[in-house]
Scaffold this motif. Structure first.
Motif, PDB file in Angstrom:
ATOM      1  N   TYR A 119      -2.736  11.058 -11.238  1.00 28.64           N
ATOM      2  CA  TYR A 119      -1.784  10.213 -10.601  1.00 28.64           C
ATOM      3  C   TYR A 119      -1.844  10.598  -9.128  1.00 28.64           C
ATOM      4  CZ  TYR A 119       1.759  13.953 -10.216  1.00 28.64           C
ATOM      5  OH  TYR A 119       2.613  15.121  -9.577  1.00 28.64           O
ATOM      6  N   GLN A 120      -1.704  12.519  -8.706  1.00 30.54           N
ATOM      7  CA  GLN A 120      -2.033  12.797  -7.402  1.00 30.54           C
ATOM      8  C   GLN A 120      -3.863  12.480  -6.357  1.00 30.54           C
ATOM      9  OE1 GLN A 120      -2.016  16.641  -8.336  1.00 30.54           O
ATOM     10  NE2 GLN A 120      -0.304  17.412  -7.912  1.00 30.54           N
ATOM     11  N   VAL A 121      -4.176  12.199  -6.906  1.00 32.91           N
ATOM     12  CA  VAL A 121      -5.562  11.389  -6.723  1.00 32.91           C
ATOM     13  C   VAL A 121      -5.144   9.775  -6.528  1.00 32.91           C
ATOM     14  CG1 VAL A 121      -7.846   9.813  -7.254  1.00 32.91           C
ATOM     15  CG2 VAL A 121      -6.798  13.144  -7.826  1.00 32.91           C
ATOM     16  N   PHE A 122      -4.509   9.190  -6.729  1.00 35.36           N
ATOM     17  CA  PHE A 122      -4.240   7.542  -7.159  1.00 35.36           C
ATOM     18  C   PHE A 122      -3.760   7.745  -5.371  1.00 35.36           C
ATOM     19  CE2 PHE A 122      -5.160   7.240 -11.093  1.00 35.36           C
ATOM     20  CZ  PHE A 122      -5.769   5.860 -10.935  1.00 35.36           C
ATOM     21  N   HIS A 123      -2.357   8.947  -5.856  1.00 35.09           N
ATOM     22  CA  HIS A 123      -1.394   9.131  -4.429  1.00 35.09           C
ATOM     23  C   HIS A 123      -1.677   9.281  -3.199  1.00 35.09           C
ATOM     24  CE1 HIS A 123       1.943  10.423  -1.680  1.00 35.09           C
ATOM     25  NE2 HIS A 123       0.953  11.898  -2.086  1.00 35.09           N
ATOM     26  N   LEU A 124      -2.901  10.163  -3.204  1.00 38.24           N
ATOM     27  CA  LEU A 124      -4.090  10.305  -2.191  1.00 38.24           C
ATOM     28  C   LEU A 124      -4.370   9.196  -1.294  1.00 38.24           C
ATOM     29  CD1 LEU A 124      -5.219  13.729  -2.908  1.00 38.24           C
ATOM     30  CD2 LEU A 124      -4.280  13.358  -1.073  1.00 38.24           C
ATOM     31  N   TRP A 125      -5.051   8.330  -2.417  1.00 37.26           N
ATOM     32  CA  TRP A 125      -5.747   7.203  -1.833  1.00 37.26           C
ATOM     33  C   TRP A 125      -5.171   6.327  -0.992  1.00 37.26           C
ATOM     34  CZ3 TRP A 125     -10.781   4.944  -2.278  1.00 37.26           C
ATOM     35  CH2 TRP A 125     -11.789   5.261  -2.284  1.00 37.26           C
ATOM     36  N   PHE A 126      -4.127   6.202  -1.785  1.00 39.71           N
ATOM     37  CA  PHE A 126      -2.896   4.616  -1.137  1.00 39.71           C
ATOM     38  C   PHE A 126      -2.473   5.207   0.043  1.00 39.71           C
ATOM     39  CE2 PHE A 126      -3.511   3.321  -5.427  1.00 39.71           C
ATOM     40  CZ  PHE A 126      -4.338   1.875  -5.174  1.00 39.71           C
ATOM     41  N   MET A 127      -2.074   7.063   0.554  1.00 37.35           N
ATOM     42  CA  MET A 127      -1.425   7.030   1.334  1.00 37.35           C
ATOM     43  C   MET A 127      -2.623   6.999   2.220  1.00 37.35           C
ATOM     44  SD  MET A 127       1.372   6.858   0.411  1.00 37.35           S
ATOM     45  CE  MET A 127       2.521   7.821   1.559  1.00 37.35           C
TER      46      MET A 127
ATOM     47  N   THR B 235       1.149  -1.463  -0.375  1.00 39.37           N
ATOM     48  CA  THR B 235      -0.147   0.154  -0.144  1.00 39.37           C
ATOM     49  C   THR B 235       0.884   1.375  -0.044  1.00 39.37           C
ATOM     50  OG1 THR B 235      -1.328  -1.202   1.611  1.00 39.37           O
ATOM     51  CG2 THR B 235      -1.880   1.384   1.297  1.00 39.37           C
ATOM     52  N   LEU B 236       1.879   0.998   1.081  1.00 41.37           N
ATOM     53  CA  LEU B 236       2.740   2.637   0.523  1.00 41.37           C
ATOM     54  C   LEU B 236       3.445   2.640  -0.560  1.00 41.37           C
ATOM     55  CD1 LEU B 236       4.016   3.933   2.641  1.00 41.37           C
ATOM     56  CD2 LEU B 236       5.640   2.795   3.046  1.00 41.37           C
ATOM     57  N   LEU B 237       4.008   0.985  -1.348  1.00 38.61           N
ATOM     58  CA  LEU B 237       4.461   1.560  -2.473  1.00 38.61           C
ATOM     59  C   LEU B 237       3.561   2.086  -3.887  1.00 38.61           C
ATOM     60  CD1 LEU B 237       7.118   1.053  -3.159  1.00 38.61           C
ATOM     61  CD2 LEU B 237       7.023  -1.230  -4.516  1.00 38.61           C
ATOM     62  N   ALA B 238       2.357   1.373  -3.122  1.00 40.55           N
ATOM     63  CA  ALA B 238       0.966   2.050  -4.659  1.00 40.55           C
ATOM     64  C   ALA B 238       1.257   3.497  -4.213  1.00 40.55           C
ATOM     65  CB  ALA B 238       0.373   1.356  -4.276  1.00 40.55           C
ATOM     66  N   GLY B 239       1.030   3.983  -3.129  1.00 38.84           N
ATOM     67  CA  GLY B 239       0.685   5.068  -2.904  1.00 38.84           C
ATOM     68  C   GLY B 239       2.277   6.154  -3.347  1.00 38.84           C
ATOM     69  N   MET B 240       3.622   5.588  -3.250  1.00 39.52           N
ATOM     70  CA  MET B 240       4.741   6.715  -3.400  1.00 39.52           C
ATOM     71  C   MET B 240       4.759   6.485  -4.856  1.00 39.52           C
ATOM     72  SD  MET B 240       4.653   8.186  -1.260  1.00 39.52           S
ATOM     73  CE  MET B 240       6.571   8.637  -1.889  1.00 39.52           C
ATOM     74  N   ILE B 241       4.971   5.429  -5.841  1.00 38.21           N
ATOM     75  CA  ILE B 241       4.919   5.782  -7.039  1.00 38.21           C
ATOM     76  C   ILE B 241       3.808   6.063  -8.207  1.00 38.21           C
ATOM     77  CG2 ILE B 241       4.469   3.534  -9.057  1.00 38.21           C
ATOM     78  CD1 ILE B 241       5.187   1.137  -7.141  1.00 38.21           C
TER      79      ILE B 241
END
Length: 158
Positions: free
Chosen positions: A95-103, A78-84
């Motif tokens: 990409y920012q929305v994906f970052h927010l979701w996973f983080m 989950t952490l990696l999915a938020g940072m990639i």
């Protein structure tokens, strides 16, 4: 009742988790995209890697690889999915929305683990039932918040 923390590794894991919890709270509660957000975010990432990594060396609960080691893998993924998405900046600003979701889910996972750790210390309660209750409650409330914020994020970033 279990000892609170009984090894050096346990203290390392516990203190890393506390640092990640504080950094996670700070990152989620403050304005996004600032220099301070990015610094605190990387602080969170470093401590989460330490938490998830140290979990693989803790076997005093069952004596073997178990569900909490699997959850450490899930936490790391989950952490990696938020940072990639941040590192490769895919699909324009989406990409920012994906970052927010996973983080957000990464932090929720950390808080769920903390709540589970606290609740299983209540004597004479079924261990896995208490873990499920704590985890379910944290993820339910956190998901409500995330779904509530998603439209704002999508409108802001897209």
């Amino acid at each position: 009742m279990y000892d609170f923390v009984n090894t050096c590794l346990g203290w390392f894991h516990f203190s890393s988790a506390l640092m990640a919890m504080l950094a996670g709270w700070f990152v989620l509660s403050k304005p996004k995209g600032t220099k301070l957000h990015k610094r605190a975010g990387y602080f969170y990432v470093i401590f989460m890697v330490l938490v998830c990594g140290s979990a693989f060396f803790i076997y005093n609960l069952t004596g073997k690889f178990g569900v909490f080691h699997i959850l450490a893998i899930v936490g790391f993924v989950t952490l990696l999915a938020g940072m990639i998405p941040i590192w490769i900046k895919i699909i324009q600003k989406k990409y920012q929305v994906f970052h927010l979701w996973f983080m957000y889910y990464s932090v929720l996972g950390l808080y769920a683990a903390f709540a589970s750790e606290l609740i299983v210390r209540i004597p004479d309660r079924p261990f896995y039932t208490m873990v499920a209750i704590a985890t379910g409650l944290i993820f339910f409330l956190g998901s409500l918040f995330i779904f509530w914020k998603e439209k704002k994020w999508s409108n802001y970033f897209l």
